[in-house]
Design a protein around this motif. Structure first.
Motif, PDB file in Angstrom:
ATOM      1  N   ASP A 110       0.847  -1.193   0.000  1.00  0.00           N
ATOM      2  CA  ASP A 110       0.000   0.000   0.000  1.00  0.00           C
ATOM      3  C   ASP A 110       0.889   1.252   0.000  1.00  0.00           C
ATOM      4  OD1 ASP A 110      -1.787   2.001   0.357  1.00  0.00           O
ATOM      5  OD2 ASP A 110      -2.857   1.084   2.035  1.00  0.00           O
ATOM      6  N   THR A 111       1.300   1.684  -1.182  1.00  0.00           N
ATOM      7  CA  THR A 111       2.098   2.920  -1.262  1.00  0.00           C
ATOM      8  C   THR A 111       1.190   4.138  -1.065  1.00  0.00           C
ATOM      9  OG1 THR A 111       1.864   2.834  -3.652  1.00  0.00           O
ATOM     10  CG2 THR A 111       3.968   2.097  -2.762  1.00  0.00           C
ATOM     11  N   GLY A 112      -0.088   3.987  -1.414  1.00  0.00           N
ATOM     12  CA  GLY A 112      -1.029   5.116  -1.381  1.00  0.00           C
ATOM     13  C   GLY A 112      -1.154   5.725   0.004  1.00  0.00           C
ATOM     14  N   GLU A 113      -1.273   4.878   1.027  1.00  0.00           N
ATOM     15  CA  GLU A 113      -1.445   5.396   2.385  1.00  0.00           C
ATOM     16  C   GLU A 113      -0.197   6.183   2.819  1.00  0.00           C
ATOM     17  OE1 GLU A 113      -2.698   2.363   5.193  1.00  0.00           O
ATOM     18  OE2 GLU A 113      -1.914   3.589   6.848  1.00  0.00           O
ATOM     19  N   TRP A 114       0.969   5.639   2.508  1.00  0.00           N
ATOM     20  CA  TRP A 114       2.234   6.301   2.861  1.00  0.00           C
ATOM     21  C   TRP A 114       2.341   7.645   2.130  1.00  0.00           C
ATOM     22  CZ3 TRP A 114       6.601   8.555   1.166  1.00  0.00           C
ATOM     23  CH2 TRP A 114       7.699   8.609   2.028  1.00  0.00           C
ATOM     24  N   MET A 115       2.053   7.634   0.817  1.00  0.00           N
ATOM     25  CA  MET A 115       2.181   8.861   0.004  1.00  0.00           C
ATOM     26  C   MET A 115       1.198   9.922   0.486  1.00  0.00           C
ATOM     27  SD  MET A 115       4.591   8.528  -2.297  1.00  0.00           S
ATOM     28  CE  MET A 115       5.628   7.144  -2.741  1.00  0.00           C
ATOM     29  N   ARG A 116       0.015   9.493   0.856  1.00  0.00           N
ATOM     30  CA  ARG A 116      -0.988  10.449   1.328  1.00  0.00           C
ATOM     31  C   ARG A 116      -0.530  11.105   2.637  1.00  0.00           C
ATOM     32  NH1 ARG A 116      -7.181  10.582   1.220  1.00  0.00           N
ATOM     33  NH2 ARG A 116      -7.509  12.167   2.787  1.00  0.00           N
ATOM     34  N   GLY A 117      -0.007  10.284   3.562  1.00  0.00           N
ATOM     35  CA  GLY A 117       0.489  10.807   4.833  1.00  0.00           C
ATOM     36  C   GLY A 117       1.606  11.822   4.606  1.00  0.00           C
ATOM     37  N   MET A 118       2.538  11.469   3.701  1.00  0.00           N
ATOM     38  CA  MET A 118       3.655  12.370   3.400  1.00  0.00           C
ATOM     39  C   MET A 118       3.131  13.660   2.774  1.00  0.00           C
ATOM     40  SD  MET A 118       5.372  13.376   0.456  1.00  0.00           S
ATOM     41  CE  MET A 118       5.032  12.097  -0.748  1.00  0.00           C
ATOM     42  N   SER A 119       2.191  13.549   1.838  1.00  0.00           N
ATOM     43  CA  SER A 119       1.658  14.731   1.140  1.00  0.00           C
ATOM     44  C   SER A 119       0.926  15.651   2.111  1.00  0.00           C
ATOM     45  CB  SER A 119       0.690  14.321   0.035  1.00  0.00           C
ATOM     46  OG  SER A 119       1.393  13.688  -0.989  1.00  0.00           O
ATOM     47  N   GLU A 120       0.206  15.058   3.060  1.00  0.00           N
ATOM     48  CA  GLU A 120      -0.506  15.898   4.036  1.00  0.00           C
ATOM     49  C   GLU A 120       0.486  16.603   4.961  1.00  0.00           C
ATOM     50  OE1 GLU A 120      -4.756  13.521   4.073  1.00  0.00           O
ATOM     51  OE2 GLU A 120      -3.402  13.244   5.771  1.00  0.00           O
TER      52      GLU A 120
END
Ligand code: SF4
Ligand code: F3S
Ligand code: FES
Length: 243
Positions: A110-120
């Motif tokens: 799940d790269t999406g959850e990590w990327m979302r956290g970083m983007s936020e």
């Protein structure tokens, strides 16, 4: 570049584990396929799933190096499976999921959850000072500047740079080269009202640019060949001056 001979026999050793199944133990599964011209890991994995392992999990969407969903560790190195020709690899091929990201199953993470956290955390969107008038004509941007921004915007959030980074494995909140590249991109953008002090607040700590140990695995594996080394060095110099 390894040149395959026609009909070469390929041995795939795939790290398999389903964290959703309490009885599942991580193990290496072995599959054998005959190689043919133009075979990519995408084709090979589909054939393995069709012929031997219908429950094998892996992700693909675009098959063209655009969506960033097929990152995996290929013979010890993070890369895009859809862009990897088997002819460039030895006949024994090991595949494992990208580390750092949450494992969904087998080669799927799940790269999406990590990327979302970083983007936020880094607020990776344009910050404007005033409300936008949608009828106003946009200020013209110099083509060279637009090109520089576009260059950094080519990131497909595949996660390969994060998986290749020793700091990301040790520091859960490290924003990785992908995050630092995003800050470099917004810093360049004249539409973004944030100044160097604002950017320093976002990445001027050990989870940001000062956590980076210049290991450069990120730079070596980025499938889009983004200038990560240059961007990180530039940000570090800037942040030292602001601090
Ligand atoms: Fe992938 Fe490169 Fe973006 Fe990292 S910087 S997420 S390796 S495209
Ligand atoms: Fe990691 Fe790249 Fe820095 S690999 S330590 S982000 S240079
Ligand atoms: Fe989209 Fe590989 S399937 S990048």
């Amino acid at each position: 570049m390894i040149n395959s001979s026609p009909g070469r026999s390929l041995i795939f050793k795939i790290l398999r584990h389903n964290p959703q199944d309490p009885t599942s133990e991580p193990h290496v599964a072995r599959f054998e396929l005959e190689e043919y011209e133009g075979m990519t890991l995408f084709i090979a994995l589909n054939e393995i799933r069709e012929r031997f392992a219908p429950d094998l999990q892996f992700d693909f969407v675009c098959r063209a190096g655009i969506c960033g969903s097929c990152g995996m560790v290929i013979n010890g190195r993070p890369g895009l499976a859809c862009r990897t020709l088997t002819s460039t690899l030895e006949s024994e091929i090991t595949l494992a999921p990208l580390p750092v990201f949450k494992l969904i199953g087998d080669l799927s993470v799940d790269t999406g959850e990590w990327m979302r956290g970083m983007s936020e955390r880094l607020e990776t969107w344009i910050h404007e000072t005033e409300a936008v008038d949608i009828h106003a004509v946009e200020t013209r941007m110099e083509p060279e500047l637009a090109e520089d921004i576009y260059e950094l915007d080519r990131c497909i959030e595949c996660g390969c740079c994060v998986s290749a980074c020793g700091t990301a494995r040790m520091r859960e909140d490290f924003v990785g080269a992908v995050g630092l590249n995003k800050i470099a991109r917004f810093r360049l953008d004249p539409r973004d009202a944030r100044d160097d002090g604002d950017f320093y607040d976002l990445i001027g700590d050990d989870d940001g640019v000062f956590g980076c140990m210049s290991l450069l695995g990120c730079h070596d594996v980025c499938p889009k060949e983004l200038p990560l080394q240059t961007q990180i060095a530039f940000l570090r110099r800037k942040m030292v001056r602001v601090s």
